[in-house]
Design a protein around this motif. Structure first.
Motif, short mmCIF file in Angstrom:
data_model
loop_
_atom_site.label_atom_id
_atom_site.label_comp_id
_atom_site.label_asym_id
_atom_site.label_seq_id
_atom_site.Cartn_x
_atom_site.Cartn_y
_atom_site.Cartn_z
N VAL A 195 0.83 -1.20 0.00
CA VAL A 195 0.00 0.00 0.00
C VAL A 195 0.87 1.26 0.00
N ILE A 196 1.93 1.25 0.82
CA ILE A 196 2.82 2.41 0.85
C ILE A 196 3.42 2.62 -0.54
N GLY A 197 3.68 1.54 -1.22
CA GLY A 197 4.26 1.62 -2.56
C GLY A 197 3.31 2.11 -3.63
N GLY A 198 2.05 2.36 -3.25
CA GLY A 198 1.12 2.97 -4.20
C GLY A 198 0.25 1.99 -4.97
N THR A 199 0.25 0.73 -4.57
CA THR A 199 -0.63 -0.22 -5.24
C THR A 199 -2.05 -0.07 -4.70
N SER A 200 -3.01 -0.02 -5.63
CA SER A 200 -4.39 0.15 -5.21
C SER A 200 -4.96 -1.19 -4.78
N LEU A 201 -5.58 -1.21 -3.60
CA LEU A 201 -6.15 -2.48 -3.13
C LEU A 201 -7.37 -2.88 -3.94
N SER A 202 -7.92 -1.95 -4.73
CA SER A 202 -9.04 -2.36 -5.56
C SER A 202 -8.56 -2.88 -6.91
N GLY A 203 -7.26 -2.90 -7.11
CA GLY A 203 -6.73 -3.58 -8.27
C GLY A 203 -6.43 -2.70 -9.46
N GLY A 204 -5.57 -3.21 -10.36
CA GLY A 204 -5.34 -2.56 -11.63
C GLY A 204 -4.25 -1.50 -11.66
N ARG A 205 -3.84 -1.03 -10.48
CA ARG A 205 -2.85 0.04 -10.47
C ARG A 205 -1.80 -0.23 -9.41
N GLY A 206 -0.53 -0.13 -9.79
CA GLY A 206 0.54 -0.31 -8.84
C GLY A 206 1.81 -0.76 -9.54
N ARG A 207 2.93 -0.57 -8.85
CA ARG A 207 4.20 -0.97 -9.45
C ARG A 207 5.03 -1.70 -8.42
N LEU A 208 5.80 -2.65 -8.92
CA LEU A 208 6.60 -3.46 -8.02
C LEU A 208 7.69 -2.64 -7.34
N TRP A 209 8.31 -1.71 -8.08
CA TRP A 209 9.39 -0.96 -7.42
C TRP A 209 8.84 -0.13 -6.27
N GLY A 210 7.59 0.33 -6.42
CA GLY A 210 6.97 1.07 -5.32
C GLY A 210 6.90 0.20 -4.07
N THR A 211 6.52 -1.04 -4.28
CA THR A 211 6.44 -1.97 -3.16
C THR A 211 7.79 -2.15 -2.48
N ILE A 212 8.84 -2.28 -3.30
CA ILE A 212 10.18 -2.46 -2.73
C ILE A 212 10.57 -1.22 -1.92
N VAL A 213 10.30 -0.03 -2.48
CA VAL A 213 10.60 1.19 -1.74
C VAL A 213 9.78 1.22 -0.45
N GLY A 214 8.53 0.76 -0.54
CA GLY A 214 7.70 0.68 0.67
C GLY A 214 8.33 -0.22 1.72
N ALA A 215 8.85 -1.36 1.27
CA ALA A 215 9.48 -2.29 2.20
C ALA A 215 10.74 -1.66 2.80
N VAL A 216 11.51 -0.95 1.96
CA VAL A 216 12.72 -0.28 2.45
C VAL A 216 12.35 0.77 3.49
N LEU A 217 11.29 1.53 3.18
CA LEU A 217 10.85 2.56 4.12
C LEU A 217 10.51 1.96 5.48
N LEU A 218 9.72 0.89 5.45
CA LEU A 218 9.37 0.24 6.72
C LEU A 218 10.62 -0.26 7.43
N GLY A 219 11.55 -0.82 6.65
CA GLY A 219 12.79 -1.35 7.23
C GLY A 219 13.61 -0.25 7.89
N ILE A 220 13.73 0.88 7.19
CA ILE A 220 14.53 1.98 7.74
C ILE A 220 13.87 2.55 9.01
#
Lengths: 500, 315
Positions: free
Chosen positions: B255-280
């Motif tokens: 979700v932090i990475g910008g993927t819409s939970l209703s589907g159809g929109r989102g990018r994998l790199w956003g998710t990775i950045v989201g995971a990095v953000l949480l990690g940091i």
């Protein structure tokens, strides 16, 4: 001998609460354009969806080149050379034009999608339909008419033998329609079969070779386009003279009740002004997506206009929101009755009294069930809602009866102004006539009515005054004496601003 | 023309805002804690985010179709305990054990996908059912006890490094690259977006919607299997309570990475950045000796912030 490509025999299809198709027949001849006519709810789209593999028939068979076929998925129909342009636009908004055009049949280099080829093929395909847009543009950035042209291009991309077009011209401009007809002509010469569904009479006689008429799910007949004229066709479609459909009007427009001045919503519509008087039916005409519904949404406070003023009973309304607007006496029978008019899983009773619950309950919030039942029963009688009982879930009822329940919800609130957005879409002719009568009666009682419709005869038959929209602008206002199909159509497309 | 350029800039900033936030956070942390900007610490961070990153990649693919997978934490535990058990009881080579864990994950995913796609069951409920089933099977298999004393060569997967880079991080990078290629370059990936963007349109375009919907859960299951191997090797044991609430972190990164939970929109790199953000954030709060109880509150607020930015962007 005629070369029959596809034949549907004795097709029957039932949906909960309705018999959509009853034992109908249909056939397609190679290299001909076949128009399929009938009122909304006549079963045209249903039959086409059966042929395209989206629905399956309950009874009857489809024969392709003389062989019996049963398509369980659209994919099977597509691989057998049948493609369909759907009435409801179905773009994937967050994908590009090229991706939408070739969805399901992407060009690949080995395992990988070949974007370069896909984009260049998309450009070529768009050129064929006369659209000049970058193939990498996202669908959501397109206008409704552009999306429709992309849908048309998409159907061409399949290179199908049979192309079904379900109201392809409903949302596009005159120029684009001319373009479309040229394409159809080309396909015809190529030996393809075209099924063309439309409500527009002039189009039928411009393009069709054969015409099949459906009425209330029944097959009425197939005619050569040269052997039938418009009046005969209308009689076959509605089985009565047009004059009988619309109630006699006896409206005496009185004091002004609503005034809208220079209403704008950036990028959606601009500079909309109009007035509405008690006892008057004001028709809103224009193509789908021309801004009619959007203006109503802003008026009702669902969306927020960027500028402009609304006066109700001479009083300026600040920052409209639905709750405030309802309390000022406006009711809104929305276009999408299933989406936001009704709770489909709830009963007739529950739906009818839903917005009036606070009036029908005591201070503790306990609903006075006896009173509520009385009210629900009263309106069921008044609007002649046909239901086995008040506890019936509305999902099981026909479209016409569902629409009446939406109307009942609002009437209990006793509004002074009622907005109807496409109130007869998808309901049968009989129910339509009843809705027309109800609307006319309301006007006679002194209610002010805004009546939005894409169907020209409906606008002409119901309105006292007509406002026409095109691409978010009010392009014309006509009294009913001045209004003709042609003049409205001119205002509603990008043709010269009718005579002005 | 000017307006168009400005529009582009705005879009560009919105798209990459997340990266700026991560960098900004890093700068702030390096000022307030001298331990943050050290090679050891940063390598530690990227090692720690590997498990969540891989799970979030699977989660993103599921969310792109408009679904959700609540069972990932439990599947991690189940795959992990099976791997640990096989290491204890058999002499199979490591590669077989790794594959077994992945197959276990895939089968659990198949259960989710089958019922979601072919029975039209709500993803929330189906994966909730898998969540408790997998957790239960984990306890049954292990009798509720940890399985430890694993072979050291197996532990290298979680603890080792190649050329200074932690192996879990390398695995994450590989999974990310494969996932990105799949989503952007292969037909399957485009169909995932199409199904989530407009299922009806995908269906009438001749796409086998049910199969796509099933496969995304299988992929999520495979991601769980991979994550389970890393986790088991890193903690040197198969723990029956492993992976608890991991699904929430994976959803958060998605979700932090910008993927819409209703589907159809989102990018994998956003998710990775989201995971990095949480990690940091976790790492930073650790370094600042903030109690883990507060960390949860912070995480919740970050998720809220991400959703607010997203809904602003779409309005």
């Amino acid at each position: 001998m005629e070369n029959i490509v596809l034949e549907a025999r004795n097709i029957t299809k039932r949906f909960p609460g309705v018999l959509a198709l009853s034992n109908v027949n249909f056939r397609l001849v190679k290299g001909k354009v076949h128009a399929l006519m009938g009122e909304n709810g006549a079963g045209k789209s249903t039959l086409m969806k059966i042929i395209a593999g989206i629905y399956q028939a309950d009874e009857g068979n489809v024969f392709l080149h003389g062989e019996k076929v049963v398509f369980h998925t659209p994919k099977q129909a597509l691989t057998n050379g049948i493609s369909m342009i759907h009435q409801e636009l179905s773009p994937i908004l967050d994908m590009t034009i090229a991706e939408n055009l070739f969805l399901g049949k992407e060009f690949c280099k080995g395992k990988f999608i070949d974007y370069r080829r896909m984009n260049s093929e998309a450009t070529a395909l768009m050129e064929r339909v006369g659209v000049d847009l970058p193939p990498t543009m996202l669908m959501k950035e397109l206008s409704v008419s552009q999306m429709q042209m992309i849908e048309i291009a998409k159907a061409l991309a399949y290179n199908a033998e049979i192309i079904i077009m379900d109201e392809p011209s409903a949302t596009i401009t005159e120029r684009e329609i001319a373009n479309l007809f040229e394409i159809i002509q080309g396909l015809k010469e190529d030996g393809r079969c075209i099924v063309y569904i439309t409500h527009k009479m002039d189009e039928v006689f411009r393009i069709a070779d054969e015409i099949t008429v459906f009425r209330d799910g029944q097959y009425i007949g197939t005619y050569d386009a040269d052997d039938i004229d418009e009046n005969q066709l209308v009689v076959k479609m509605v089985n009565r003279e047009l004059t009988e459909i619309y109630p006699k009007k006896n409206n005496k427009a009185a004091d002004e009740i609503l005034r809208v001045e220079n209403l704008c919503q950036k990028g959606v519509f601009e500079d909309i002004s109009f007035t509405l008087r008690k006892g008057e039916i004001l028709g809103f005409s224009g193509l789908m997506g021309s801004g009619r519904t959007e203006v109503m949404n802003a008026l009702f406070g669902i969306t927020h206009p960027t500028s402009g003023t609304i006066y109700i009973n001479g009083e300026k309304v600040d920052k409209p929101n639905p709750r405030k607007i309802i309390s000022k006496g406006i009711g809104y029978v929305t276009e999408d009755r299933k989406g936001n008019g009704l709770v489909l899983e709830m009963s007739v009773y529950d739906n009818t009294i839903l917005p009036s619950l606070s009036k029908l309950s005591n201070r503790m919030g306990v609903v006075n069930r006896r009173k509520a039942l009385e009210v629900a029963e009263e309106y069921k009688e008044k609007l002649k809602i046909k239901t086995p009982g008040l506890q019936q879930t509305v999902k099981q009822l026909s479209g016409g009866n569902q629409q009446k329940i939406v109307l009942a919800k609002w009437l209990i609130q006793n509004p002074d102004i009622i907005i109807f957005d496409e109130p007869t879409r998808g309901i049968d002719v009989g129910a339509k006539t009843e809705i027309y009568k109800l609307v006319a009666n309301l006007a006679e009682e002194g209610k002010a009515i805004i009546f939005i419709s894409s169907e020209m005869p409906e606008i002409l038959g119901m309105s006292d005054r007509v406002i026409v929209f095109y691409e978010g602008k009010k392009t014309g206002e006509l009294s009913i004496e001045e209004a003709t199909q042609e003049r409205i159509m001119m205002y509603a497309s990008d043709v010269e601003k009718g005579g002005a | 023309m000017g307006e168009k350029t400005r529009g582009f800039d705005k879009k560009w900033i919105q798209t990459y805002m997340l990266i700026f936030i991560v960098i900004g956070l890093g700068v702030i942390l390096s000022f307030i804690s001298s331990n943050f900007l050290t090679v050891t610490n940063l390598l530690n961070v990227v090692r720690q985010i590997a498990v969540n990153g891989i799970l979030a990649i699977g989660m993103t693919i599921v969310c792109l179709t408009g679904g959700i997978d609540l069972s990932v934490g439990s599947i991690v535990a189940f795959s992990g305990i099976i791997a640990a058990g096989m290491l204890r009881d058999t002499g199979y080579p490591i590669i077989i054990i790794v594959l077994a864990a992945i197959v276990v994950g895939a089968v659990c995913g198949l259960y989710n996908g089958y019922f979601v796609a072919y029975w039209n069951a709500a993803p929330f409920v189906v994966t909730l059912s898998m969540m408790t089933i997998a957790r239960g099977m984990t306890y049954v298999y292990s009798d509720g006890r940890p399985i430890s004393n694993l072979r050291t060569e197996f532990l290298t997967i979680g603890k080792g490094s190649i050329a200074g880079i932690p192996i879990p991080t390398l695995i994450l990078v590989v999974v990310f690259i494969l996932g990105s290629i799949m989503l952007t370059k292969l037909k399957f990936g485009r169909y995932v977006y199409a199904v989530g963007g407009n299922e009806n349109a995908a269906m009438v375009s001749g796409i086998n919607v049910k199969r796509i919907k099933m496969m995304v859960y299988v992929l999520s299951g495979i991601a769980c299997g991979i994550a389970a191997i890393i986790l088991t090797a890193r903690v040197s044991a198969g723990l029956p309570q492993a992976g608890e609430s991991y699904e929430l972190d994976a959803i958060a990164a998605t979700v932090i990475g910008g993927t819409s939970l209703s589907g159809g929109r989102g990018r994998l790199w956003g998710t990775i950045v989201g995971a990095v953000l949480l990690g940091i954030v976790n790492n930073g709060l650790d370094l600042l000796n903030v109690s883990s109880f507060y960390q949860q509150i912070v995480k919740g607020l970050i998720i809220l912030g991400a959703i607010l930015i997203d809904s602003k962007r779409n309005s």
